[in-house]
Design a protein around this motif. Structure first.
Motif, PDB file in Angstrom:
ATOM      1  N   SER A  51       3.707  -1.744 -41.101  1.00 26.44           N
ATOM      2  CA  SER A  51       3.778  -0.271 -41.158  1.00 26.44           C
ATOM      3  C   SER A  51       5.107   0.152 -41.775  1.00 26.44           C
ATOM      4  O   SER A  51       5.155   1.022 -42.647  1.00 26.44           O
ATOM      5  CB  SER A  51       3.653   0.338 -39.754  1.00 26.44           C
ATOM      6  OG  SER A  51       2.374   0.101 -39.236  1.00 26.44           O
ATOM      7  N   LYS A  52       6.177  -0.487 -41.320  1.00 23.70           N
ATOM      8  CA  LYS A  52       7.503  -0.158 -41.839  1.00 23.70           C
ATOM      9  C   LYS A  52       7.574  -0.484 -43.336  1.00 23.70           C
ATOM     10  O   LYS A  52       8.033   0.313 -44.140  1.00 23.70           O
ATOM     11  CB  LYS A  52       8.546  -0.984 -41.070  1.00 23.70           C
ATOM     12  CG  LYS A  52       9.871  -0.309 -40.967  1.00 23.70           C
ATOM     13  CD  LYS A  52      10.719  -1.011 -39.938  1.00 23.70           C
ATOM     14  CE  LYS A  52      11.959  -0.183 -39.671  1.00 23.70           C
ATOM     15  NZ  LYS A  52      12.755  -0.766 -38.600  1.00 23.70           N
ATOM     16  N   LYS A  53       7.058  -1.658 -43.685  1.00 25.75           N
ATOM     17  CA  LYS A  53       7.125  -2.118 -45.073  1.00 25.75           C
ATOM     18  C   LYS A  53       6.434  -1.143 -46.041  1.00 25.75           C
ATOM     19  O   LYS A  53       6.923  -0.894 -47.135  1.00 25.75           O
ATOM     20  CB  LYS A  53       6.468  -3.509 -45.158  1.00 25.75           C
ATOM     21  CG  LYS A  53       6.444  -4.098 -46.544  1.00 25.75           C
ATOM     22  CD  LYS A  53       5.974  -5.541 -46.517  1.00 25.75           C
ATOM     23  CE  LYS A  53       5.809  -6.061 -47.930  1.00 25.75           C
ATOM     24  NZ  LYS A  53       5.143  -7.345 -47.959  1.00 25.75           N
ATOM     25  N   TYR A  54       5.288  -0.588 -45.623  1.00 23.55           N
ATOM     26  CA  TYR A  54       4.513   0.267 -46.531  1.00 23.55           C
ATOM     27  C   TYR A  54       4.704   1.764 -46.262  1.00 23.55           C
ATOM     28  O   TYR A  54       3.930   2.595 -46.743  1.00 23.55           O
ATOM     29  CB  TYR A  54       3.029  -0.108 -46.454  1.00 23.55           C
ATOM     30  CG  TYR A  54       2.777  -1.509 -46.970  1.00 23.55           C
ATOM     31  CD1 TYR A  54       2.824  -1.782 -48.345  1.00 23.55           C
ATOM     32  CD2 TYR A  54       2.546  -2.568 -46.096  1.00 23.55           C
ATOM     33  CE1 TYR A  54       2.620  -3.074 -48.816  1.00 23.55           C
ATOM     34  CE2 TYR A  54       2.338  -3.858 -46.565  1.00 23.55           C
ATOM     35  CZ  TYR A  54       2.381  -4.102 -47.931  1.00 23.55           C
ATOM     36  OH  TYR A  54       2.197  -5.372 -48.399  1.00 23.55           O
ATOM     37  N   GLY A  55       5.715   2.105 -45.454  1.00 15.77           N
ATOM     38  CA  GLY A  55       6.042   3.531 -45.271  1.00 15.77           C
ATOM     39  C   GLY A  55       5.086   4.297 -44.384  1.00 15.77           C
ATOM     40  O   GLY A  55       4.889   5.501 -44.563  1.00 15.77           O
ATOM     41  N   LEU A  56       4.500   3.626 -43.384  1.00 13.11           N
ATOM     42  CA  LEU A  56       3.609   4.303 -42.424  1.00 13.11           C
ATOM     43  C   LEU A  56       4.371   4.650 -41.146  1.00 13.11           C
ATOM     44  O   LEU A  56       5.180   3.862 -40.695  1.00 13.11           O
ATOM     45  CB  LEU A  56       2.423   3.404 -42.034  1.00 13.11           C
ATOM     46  CG  LEU A  56       1.592   2.810 -43.154  1.00 13.11           C
ATOM     47  CD1 LEU A  56       0.398   2.077 -42.571  1.00 13.11           C
ATOM     48  CD2 LEU A  56       1.148   3.876 -44.111  1.00 13.11           C
ATOM     49  N   PRO A  57       4.078   5.807 -40.563  1.00 15.96           N
ATOM     50  CA  PRO A  57       3.171   6.830 -41.054  1.00 15.96           C
ATOM     51  C   PRO A  57       3.788   7.563 -42.238  1.00 15.96           C
ATOM     52  O   PRO A  57       5.004   7.690 -42.322  1.00 15.96           O
ATOM     53  CB  PRO A  57       3.024   7.773 -39.844  1.00 15.96           C
ATOM     54  CG  PRO A  57       4.283   7.578 -39.051  1.00 15.96           C
ATOM     55  CD  PRO A  57       4.716   6.177 -39.277  1.00 15.96           C
ATOM     56  N   GLY A  58       2.934   8.063 -43.124  1.00 12.30           N
ATOM     57  CA  GLY A  58       3.465   8.755 -44.293  1.00 12.30           C
ATOM     58  C   GLY A  58       2.376   9.424 -45.102  1.00 12.30           C
ATOM     59  O   GLY A  58       1.176   9.227 -44.856  1.00 12.30           O
TER      60      GLY A  58
END
Ligand code: ATP
Ligand code: IP8
Length: 242
Positions: A51-58
């Motif tokens: 989640s952190k790697k791909y910018g979630l939540p976002g």
């Protein structure tokens, strides 16, 4: 009925991507098997790292949509690991992701209620889900509040990797004092590495909400799952919101 949440810190190594802790998971499942219940679990290193790697939540983007695919698949894998152990222990477990329960307005728990009525043990887990132009994360702690409101269980048990709520993070402040019965004391919360949903502060707020709904709520160290047997007894070790 009781509802139980297993924190991601208990069933995964939060510092290593997708590292499952089978031994701990089995010990907890053996302890809770018996009466029917609803189980919830968090993400640990199957949910928070990607989640952190791909910018979630976002906001919806090529990257966050890709992230939703990775997180959803990883969380399904973690859920499958747990369900396989439950099957081996003779528990008729059925996994539910909030991704599939979201109807555009709210989470629809009717399929969960149906399976519970049929005698199954629903296992709902924190996950990514898509809401209009956002990829959001529904945490297991939020799920606990929702199901406390809908199912009105006798108790809500949160299992994490600390003995209870302390007046400060016991891992960072060795002088922190554990709170046996929460009575509105001032509490300091420290952030947790690899966590996109708010760590202990979020859990604490969810536990207060469960209590406000009228459900007896407990935080117990899931590394010692036998402590659940002492709920309501003098020797109970954990934090009560009753
Ligand atoms: P989840 O699945 O929701 O992530 P979790 O069991 O993995 O659940 P964490 O989010 O890792 O839980 O939160 C637990 C951590 O919170 C503990 O390991 C502890 O270090 C930290 N913490 C911070 N402040 C406090 C506090 N005041 N009292 C107790 N623990 C605290
Ligand atoms: O661990 C969040 O659930 P939690 C799960 O209960 C994801 O906060 C996908 C990060």
């Amino acid at each position: 009925m009781k509802i139980i949440k297993i924190g991601g810190s208990l069933i995964t190594d939060k510092s290593q991507y997708r590292k499952f802790d089978e031994e701990n998971a089995r010990a907890i499942i053996r302890e809770i098997s018996g009466d029917q219940f609803i189980l919830v679990h968090g993400g640990g290193s199957f949910g928070h790292i990607a989640s952190k790697k791909y910018g979630l939540p976002g906001k919806m983007s090529k990257e966050t949509v890709f992230g939703s695919s990775v997180v959803k698949n990883d969380m399904a894998l973690l859920n499958n690991y747990l369900i396989s152990i439950m099957e081996e222990e003779g528990i008729p477990a059925i996994g539910f992701s909030p991704f599939n329960l979201w109807n555009g307005e709210h989470f629809d728990y009717a399929p969960v209620a149906r399976m519970y009525e049929l005698g199954a043990v629903p296992v709902i887990y924190g996950d990514a889900f898509v809401d209009r132009d956002y990829v959001r994360i529904e945490s297991g702690d939020d799920i606990m509040v929702d199901i406390a409101r809908i199912f009105k269980p006798q108790s809500a048990i949160f299992l994490s990797d600390v003995d209870g709520v302390f007046d400060d993070d016991p891992k960072k402040n060795p002088g922190a004092r554990m709170i046996g019965k929460f009575n509105g004391e001032e509490i300091m919360f420290q952030g947790v590495d690899n966590d996109v949903t708010g760590g202990m502060m979020k859990k604490f707020n969810s536990m207060i909400e469960c209590r406000q709904i009228g459900v007896k709520t407990y935080l117990i160290n899931g590394k010692y799952p036998q402590r659940m047997r002492d709920i309501g007894k003098g020797e109970f070790l954990g934090t009560e919101f009753v």
